[in-house]
Enzyme design. Structure first.
Site, PDB file in Angstrom:
ATOM      1  N   ASP A   1      -7.116 -25.622 -34.785  1.00  0.00           N
ATOM      2  CA  ASP A   1      -6.073 -26.107 -35.686  1.00  0.00           C
ATOM      3  C   ASP A   1      -5.735 -27.538 -35.306  1.00  0.00           C
ATOM      4  OD1 ASP A   1      -3.314 -25.970 -34.005  1.00  0.00           O
ATOM      5  OD2 ASP A   1      -4.505 -24.193 -33.530  1.00  0.00           O
TER       6      ASP A   1
ATOM      7  N   ASP B   1       4.410 -21.473 -39.305  1.00  0.00           N
ATOM      8  CA  ASP B   1       4.541 -21.683 -37.860  1.00  0.00           C
ATOM      9  C   ASP B   1       6.015 -21.608 -37.496  1.00  0.00           C
ATOM     10  OD1 ASP B   1       4.691 -22.644 -35.276  1.00  0.00           O
ATOM     11  OD2 ASP B   1       3.556 -24.472 -35.642  1.00  0.00           O
TER      12      ASP B   1
ATOM     13  N   GLU C   1       8.391 -21.213 -34.195  1.00  0.00           N
ATOM     14  CA  GLU C   1       8.398 -21.255 -32.733  1.00  0.00           C
ATOM     15  C   GLU C   1       9.620 -22.008 -32.251  1.00  0.00           C
ATOM     16  OE1 GLU C   1       5.576 -24.405 -31.053  1.00  0.00           O
ATOM     17  OE2 GLU C   1       4.532 -23.846 -32.907  1.00  0.00           O
TER      18      GLU C   1
END
Length: 269
Positions: free
Chosen positions: A70, A159, A161
């Protein structure tokens, strides 16, 4: 106005100008910090959980896997033929963050990976304290995060986090509010594209910030980050992972949990 008062006023005005100039040259400490858009998949996980290099030969695997990477703006223009030659067969490319950042290298990275034959997809870095899940899902889809049933486009990834721009790891949200935010993003992405997004996270962050009260296992594949020789315990209620980000050196490296046919099936939907 008396002359003495005029002199005092002049001194006060001059002092204010000097302080203003100094503030420009030396901004206050609260103005410093990482620039908006600097976060990427695993950047905050590595800071909070560590990212010790592991020899790929020592990875403990339970079955066939497909290598992937990625990327974000940190990689600039990517040498895709090089990575294809290294055996990489899929890629996720950062497209957006919040509702105000777009990856300036997105075009070269997203289309370049496909041109060499990779299956690829886009991901969005969530900032749940800035706007709601629907707004960020729409921004993502409008700026490269869509999906097409061409067997070469992976569903977009969310995503979620650690907070890159503040001390609160969970963006100031209680577990129920975080679960609701993720659900809203997922529902909106489904309405816009016909697919549920992959969820990228780490087990430690997920279990802390969702409080183990949400269950996305029936709807969303999980892409888990853990820089070790095994994938380890999965986030709450997932019993199987789709992708494992196992290293951030020399680039973010991933393994799809299955065969190349399985990967294409995920892309096809």
């Amino acid at each position: 106005m008396p002359a003495r008062s005029q002199r005092l006023l002049s001194r006060t005005t001059a002092s204010a100008l000097v302080l203003a100039c100094l503030a420009v040259v030396h901004p206050p400490a609260t103005a410093t910090g990482p620039p908006e858009g600097s976060a990427y998949a695993g950047s905050e996980i590595a800071k909070h959980e560590g990212s010790a290099p592991v020899d790929p030969a020592e990875l403990r695997l339970d079955g066939p896997t497909v290598p992937g990477i990625d990327v974000s703006s940190h990689q600039g223009d990517v040498d895709w033929p090089h990575w294809w030659g290294q055996g990489v067969r899929f890629a996720y490319v950062k497209a957006t963050e919040g509702t105000g950042y777009r990856n300036p290298n997105y075009g070269q990275q997203y289309h370049g990976s496909r041109q060499v034959g990779m299956v690829r997809g886009a991901y969005h870095f969530a900032l749940p304290d800035r706007s709601d899940g629907a707004a960020q899902a729409n921004y993502f889809v409008d700026n490269g995060g869509g999906w097409t049933a061409d067997a070469a486009t992976l569903p977009g990834a969310l995503d979620v986090e650690y907070n890159p721009y503040g001390d609160d790891k969970c963006y100031g949200l209680a577990p129920e509010a975080m679960v609701a935010w993720i659900s809203q993003f997922s529902d909106t992405y489904l309405a816009r594209t016909g697919r549920r997004p992959v969820i990228y996270t780490s087990t430690l962050w997920w279990d802390q910030c969702t409080g183990r009260v949400g269950d996305f296992t029936a709807t969303n594949p999980v892409w888990v980050a853990r820089y070790a020789d095994s994938v380890g315990p999965l986030p709450h209620r997932w019993s199987v992972h789709s992708i494992w980000q196992h290293s951030s050196t020399p680039i973010d490296q991933n393994l799809f949990n299955g065969t190349m046919d399985d990967l294409v099936a995920l892309a096809r939907g």
